[in-house]
Design an enzyme around this catalytic site. Structure first.
Site, mmCIF file in Angstrom:
data_model
loop_
_atom_site.group_PDB
_atom_site.id
_atom_site.type_symbol
_atom_site.label_atom_id
_atom_site.label_comp_id
_atom_site.label_asym_id
_atom_site.label_seq_id
_atom_site.Cartn_x
_atom_site.Cartn_y
_atom_site.Cartn_z
ATOM 1 C CB ALA A 65 -0.952 -0.183 1.267
ATOM 2 N N GLY A 110 0.531 -5.138 0.835
ATOM 3 C CA GLY A 110 -0.560 -5.125 0.077
ATOM 4 C C GLY A 110 -0.632 -5.840 -1.292
ATOM 5 C CD GLU A 113 -2.651 -7.518 2.765
ATOM 6 O OE1 GLU A 113 -2.378 -6.024 2.588
ATOM 7 O OE2 GLU A 113 -3.561 -7.528 3.583
ATOM 8 C CD GLU A 133 1.601 -5.752 5.674
ATOM 9 O OE1 GLU A 133 2.338 -6.489 5.836
ATOM 10 O OE2 GLU A 133 0.642 -5.757 4.415
#
Ligand code: HXC
Length: 259
Positions: A65, A110, A113, A133
């Protein structure tokens, strides 16, 4: 819609979608999610699309992200961003055609993911995988805590999620995170070869395989069997794709799929 981050081209039943923000290693921002939701809806309406290949431009698939966008968010905005990503990635799982992740480089946070929401994953030998993360004092927010343990088991998931260690493509293959590893320059060819295999199969059968597997995961075994039997039956009857496929076999000719 004018896309700024997503490039796509459609040919021979295959939608090739490239995440193109290489200056930020394709980091996922709100614009990405808006574009991906729009594109998935558009591709779903397009009867020519039978399979999608998703890849990244440059040295990353996706490096996570967008940290620069996230850094100033408050609690509510953090929760909303998590939900936006979760919803988008769920749409990838629910879209009628199979989605192949062609992982060309970093698949972190992300980015991993996103890859995990695809139906299966092919990786360049140079690809790197991780859930970093916790380095940032965060946890995954796009369903990584849920999908990773389901894909690779609880211990492999907790190892990656708590240590933030990056693993290479061979280790990813060993734990079942990816299904195949190729030389970097062959990744796209191999992804398109497999996409072509899928695009040539009975279109309804391919869609229903995805429905049965994906929906079946959330059901009891017996309910999953019911779902399979119902969809199996739906492929029979006059002018059905099942009838055409079986007749073609018996007549020693290639099938001709009608809608
Ligand atoms: C924003 C990013 C970024 C990211 C890289 N960049 N990753 N920008 N968000 N996730 C930017 C860098 O700031 C840099 O911009 C440019 O991309 C190139 O990156 P470099 O770091 O110079 O490249 P390199 O030295 O090769 O290192 C590659 C890397 C490193 C190891 C992948 O970039 C890295 O550690 N990135 C962060 C990975 C990460 O922590 N991902 C998880 C994010 S959290 P400039 O302008 O300096 O050139 C997450 C949570 C998801 O994903 C859930 C949310 C709800």
């Amino acid at each position: 819609m004018e896309y700024q981050i997503l490039k796509h081209e459609i040919a021979n039943g295959i939608a090739l979608v490239t995440i193109s923000r290489p200056q930020a290693l394709n980091a996922l921002n709100t614009l990405f999610f808006n574009e991906m939701n729009h594109l998935l809806a558009a591709l779903s309406q397009n009867k020519d699309v039978r399979v999608m290949v998703l890849t990244g431009e440059g040295k990353a698939f996706v490096a996570g992200a967008d940290i620069a966008e996230m850094v100033n968010k408050n609690e509510r905005e953090g929760t909303d961003f998590s939900r936006l990503g979760q919803h988008t990635f769920r749409s990838i799982e629910k879209v009628a055609f199979p989605v192949i992740a062609a992982i060309n480089g970093f698949a972190l946070g992300g980015g991993l993911e996103l890859a995990m929401a695809c139906d299966f994953r092919l990786a360049s030998a140079k690809a790197k995988f991780g859930q970093p993360e916790v380095n940032l004092g965060l946890i995954p927010g796009f369903a990584g805590t849920q999908r990773l343990s389901r894909l690779v088991g609880v211990a492999n998931a907790l190892y990656l999620l708590t240590s933030a260690e990056m693993i290479g493509a061979e280790d990813a293959l060993r734990i079942g995170l990816v299904q195949k590893v190729t030389e970097p320059e062959l990744l796209l060819d191999e992804s398109m070869r497999i996409a072509n295999l899928i695009a040539a199969k009975g279109p309804k059968a391919v869609q229903l395989v995805k429905v049965c597997v994906r929906q079946g995961l959330g059901m009891s075994f017996d309910d999953g069997n019911e779902l399979e039997a119902k969809h199996f039956g739906s492929l029979f009857g006059p002018n059905s794709q099942g009838e055409e496929g079986m007749k073609a076999f018996m007549e020693k000719r290639p099938p001709v799929w009608q809608d």
